[in-house]
Design a protein around this motif. Structure first.
Motif, PDB file in Angstrom:
ATOM      1  N   PHE A   7     -14.157  -1.131   2.528  1.00  0.00           N
ATOM      2  CA  PHE A   7     -13.177  -0.152   2.063  1.00  0.00           C
ATOM      3  C   PHE A   7     -11.822  -0.399   2.717  1.00  0.00           C
ATOM      4  O   PHE A   7     -10.782  -0.362   2.053  1.00  0.00           O
ATOM      5  N   PHE A   8     -11.839  -0.699   4.028  1.00  0.00           N
ATOM      6  CA  PHE A   8     -10.570  -0.955   4.719  1.00  0.00           C
ATOM      7  C   PHE A   8      -9.902  -2.234   4.217  1.00  0.00           C
ATOM      8  O   PHE A   8      -8.675  -2.309   4.155  1.00  0.00           O
ATOM      9  N   VAL A   9     -10.695  -3.238   3.844  1.00  0.00           N
ATOM     10  CA  VAL A   9     -10.112  -4.465   3.301  1.00  0.00           C
ATOM     11  C   VAL A   9      -9.473  -4.191   1.935  1.00  0.00           C
ATOM     12  O   VAL A   9      -8.387  -4.691   1.633  1.00  0.00           O
ATOM     13  N   ALA A  10     -10.155  -3.358   1.119  1.00  0.00           N
ATOM     14  CA  ALA A  10      -9.577  -2.990  -0.176  1.00  0.00           C
ATOM     15  C   ALA A  10      -8.247  -2.267   0.028  1.00  0.00           C
ATOM     16  O   ALA A  10      -7.269  -2.509  -0.681  1.00  0.00           O
ATOM     17  N   LEU A  11      -8.222  -1.383   1.044  1.00  0.00           N
ATOM     18  CA  LEU A  11      -7.004  -0.652   1.364  1.00  0.00           C
ATOM     19  C   LEU A  11      -5.910  -1.606   1.858  1.00  0.00           C
ATOM     20  O   LEU A  11      -4.720  -1.399   1.587  1.00  0.00           O
ATOM     21  N   ALA A  12      -6.332  -2.659   2.578  1.00  0.00           N
ATOM     22  CA  ALA A  12      -5.373  -3.646   3.079  1.00  0.00           C
ATOM     23  C   ALA A  12      -4.642  -4.326   1.919  1.00  0.00           C
ATOM     24  O   ALA A  12      -3.431  -4.560   1.993  1.00  0.00           O
ATOM     25  N   VAL A  13      -5.383  -4.628   0.838  1.00  0.00           N
ATOM     26  CA  VAL A  13      -4.749  -5.249  -0.331  1.00  0.00           C
ATOM     27  C   VAL A  13      -3.682  -4.323  -0.897  1.00  0.00           C
ATOM     28  O   VAL A  13      -2.583  -4.745  -1.242  1.00  0.00           O
ATOM     29  N   HIS A  14      -4.020  -3.024  -0.934  1.00  0.00           N
ATOM     30  CA  HIS A  14      -3.037  -2.062  -1.440  1.00  0.00           C
ATOM     31  C   HIS A  14      -1.810  -1.995  -0.522  1.00  0.00           C
ATOM     32  O   HIS A  14      -0.676  -1.942  -0.989  1.00  0.00           O
ATOM     33  N   ALA A  15      -2.055  -2.021   0.785  1.00  0.00           N
ATOM     34  CA  ALA A  15      -0.946  -1.994   1.748  1.00  0.00           C
ATOM     35  C   ALA A  15      -0.052  -3.215   1.572  1.00  0.00           C
ATOM     36  O   ALA A  15       1.172  -3.113   1.654  1.00  0.00           O
ATOM     37  N   ALA A  16      -0.660  -4.379   1.300  1.00  0.00           N
ATOM     38  CA  ALA A  16       0.121  -5.594   1.094  1.00  0.00           C
ATOM     39  C   ALA A  16       0.958  -5.485  -0.175  1.00  0.00           C
ATOM     40  O   ALA A  16       2.114  -5.909  -0.217  1.00  0.00           O
ATOM     41  N   GLN A  17       0.348  -4.885  -1.230  1.00  0.00           N
ATOM     42  CA  GLN A  17       1.061  -4.758  -2.498  1.00  0.00           C
ATOM     43  C   GLN A  17       2.265  -3.832  -2.378  1.00  0.00           C
ATOM     44  O   GLN A  17       3.275  -4.029  -3.043  1.00  0.00           O
ATOM     45  N   THR A  18       2.120  -2.787  -1.537  1.00  0.00           N
ATOM     46  CA  THR A  18       3.225  -1.845  -1.384  1.00  0.00           C
ATOM     47  C   THR A  18       4.178  -2.251  -0.253  1.00  0.00           C
ATOM     48  O   THR A  18       5.152  -1.550   0.008  1.00  0.00           O
ATOM     49  N   GLY A  19       3.831  -3.365   0.418  1.00  0.00           N
ATOM     50  CA  GLY A  19       4.735  -3.892   1.444  1.00  0.00           C
ATOM     51  C   GLY A  19       4.750  -3.102   2.735  1.00  0.00           C
ATOM     52  O   GLY A  19       5.730  -3.133   3.469  1.00  0.00           O
ATOM     53  N   SER A  20       3.640  -2.396   3.014  1.00  0.00           N
ATOM     54  CA  SER A  20       3.585  -1.619   4.258  1.00  0.00           C
ATOM     55  C   SER A  20       2.927  -2.461   5.349  1.00  0.00           C
ATOM     56  O   SER A  20       1.709  -2.582   5.406  1.00  0.00           O
ATOM     57  N   ARG A  21       3.755  -3.035   6.216  1.00  0.00           N
ATOM     58  CA  ARG A  21       3.276  -4.007   7.196  1.00  0.00           C
ATOM     59  C   ARG A  21       2.354  -3.369   8.234  1.00  0.00           C
ATOM     60  O   ARG A  21       1.325  -3.927   8.594  1.00  0.00           O
ATOM     61  N   ARG A  22       2.734  -2.173   8.704  1.00  0.00           N
ATOM     62  CA  ARG A  22       1.935  -1.529   9.758  1.00  0.00           C
ATOM     63  C   ARG A  22       0.556  -1.140   9.236  1.00  0.00           C
ATOM     64  O   ARG A  22      -0.460  -1.333   9.903  1.00  0.00           O
ATOM     65  N   LEU A  23       0.530  -0.583   7.999  1.00  0.00           N
ATOM     66  CA  LEU A  23      -0.757  -0.187   7.415  1.00  0.00           C
ATOM     67  C   LEU A  23      -1.623  -1.420   7.178  1.00  0.00           C
ATOM     68  O   LEU A  23      -2.831  -1.404   7.417  1.00  0.00           O
TER      69      LEU A  23
END
Lengths: 114, 228
Positions: free
Chosen positions: B92-108
């Motif tokens: 689940f956290f890896v899936a969320l990481a993809v979303h964070a990358a797509q939105t450009g949120s480096r810290r998340l």
């Protein structure tokens, strides 16, 4: 390659569903269903795998070529299992002396399933 | 004499300028699609890699169902269930990481990747403990193998051979995955990924979800063979 951005809400729903299925498969193990226990367990596993592939791995939002690649491996796996089991399951039909049926000294009779 | 002011590694432009694809691709979309197809092709070979072991398992379980049930009851079912839950949370956290990358949120992105790697390491610790218990109970195949049950112990030993081969191969994948996630967390923190370029996060994510999928099948096949 997803063609759209998946929202975290979708991931959260998928995750909740996966945990529910995990609880279901553990729970089903406390009920004796005879030969259906393994069927239920495998059915739940296939459902979980489908959820992971479609949403976590974003196959649902991917172009057809990714669908093809993603299913090909599983299709070949099923082919391997089915063809292999068609050998192992049918050996008993010939009986314990099935080796003699093919390598015997005399003429070969076609064995009947028992 | 080399100029000490020049960097030894190839110059990497800052992420906001890194929007051009590698020279063999027409554009970023083509590069992303090629990367995804390549990963799926690799995962198909992985399915068949594990598939050979699943095939061996199927044949022996069909042949000696009672010995497999007896062996399965020696495993800790709740530890297996916890293993599954741990991997699902990590996925689940890896899936969320993809979303964070797509939105450009480096810290998340860094947080998600690091958390996923940490949870993956928890899987290894728990499974290591299970192996330790198996060892202490003489359930490791070989000369020291002992089984006090009604089933013939050489057949139960076969169950444990398959158990160690399949979960061992899976754990090897988890070790690779944890290392990969940790390295990507480090790179994310350094600002390697941007909204234009995050292929490694998606490709690495596919690998991690695949490892999760394999466990989803291993869990019922080894821990839940017959009702308790």
């Amino acid at each position: 390659m997803p063609t759209e951005t998946v929202q975290p809400k979708t991931y959260l729903k998928t995750f909740a569903l996966l945990m529910a299925l995990l609880a279901l498969t553990v729970g089903a193990n406390f009920i004796n269903l005879g030969p259906f226990n393994v069927a239920v367990a495998m059915l739940i596993s296939v459902a979980k795998a489908a959820l992971i592939l479609l949403f976590f791995m974003e196959v649902r939002y991917s172009p057809p070529l990714v669908w093809l690649f993603a299913t090909a491996g599983f299709v070949w796996l099923v082919l391997m299992l089915v063809i292999m089991l068609s050998d192992y399951y049918t050996r008993n039909w010939i009986g314990p002396d099935w080796r003699d049926a093919t390598g015997g000294r005399n003429h070969v009779e076609f064995a009947k399933p028992r | 004499m080399p100029d000490a002011t020049l960097p030894l590694v190839a110059f990497e432009p800052p992420p906001e300028q890194r929007t051009a694809p590698a020279h063999q691709f027409d554009d970023m979309a083509q590069q992303t699609e090629a990367a995804h197809l390549g990963m799926w092709l690799f995962l198909s070979t992985e399915i068949l890699f594990f598939g050979g072991l699943f095939a061996a398992y199927t044949v022996y379980r069909v042949t000696w169902p009672r010995a497999f049930a007896a062996g399965s009851h020696e495993l800790m079912m709740w530890a297996g269930a916890a293993d599954t839950a741990i991997l699902l949370v990590s996925s689940f956290f890896v899936a969320l990481a993809v979303h964070a990358a797509q939105t450009g949120s480096r810290r998340l992105l860094t947080f998600c990747l690091l958390t996923a790697a940490g949870i993956g390491a928890c899987f290894l610790v728990l499974h290591g403990y299970e192996y330790y218990r198996d060892f202490a109970e003489h359930h490791v195949p070989g000369k020291g193998f002992r089984f006090e049950g009604s089933a013939p112990d050489n057949k139960v030993q076969l169950f444990f051979i398959l158990y160690f081969c399949m979960t061992g191969l899976h754990s090897l994948h988890v070790i690779i995955g944890v290392a990969m996630l940790a390295i990507m967390a480090f790179q994310a923190n350094r600002g390697k990924f941007s909204t234009h370029y995050y292929n490694p996060v998606e490709i690495g994510g596919l690998y991690w979800h695949f490892v999760d999928t394999v466990w989803v099948f291993l869990f019922p096949l080894f821990y839940l063979i017959s009702p308790r």
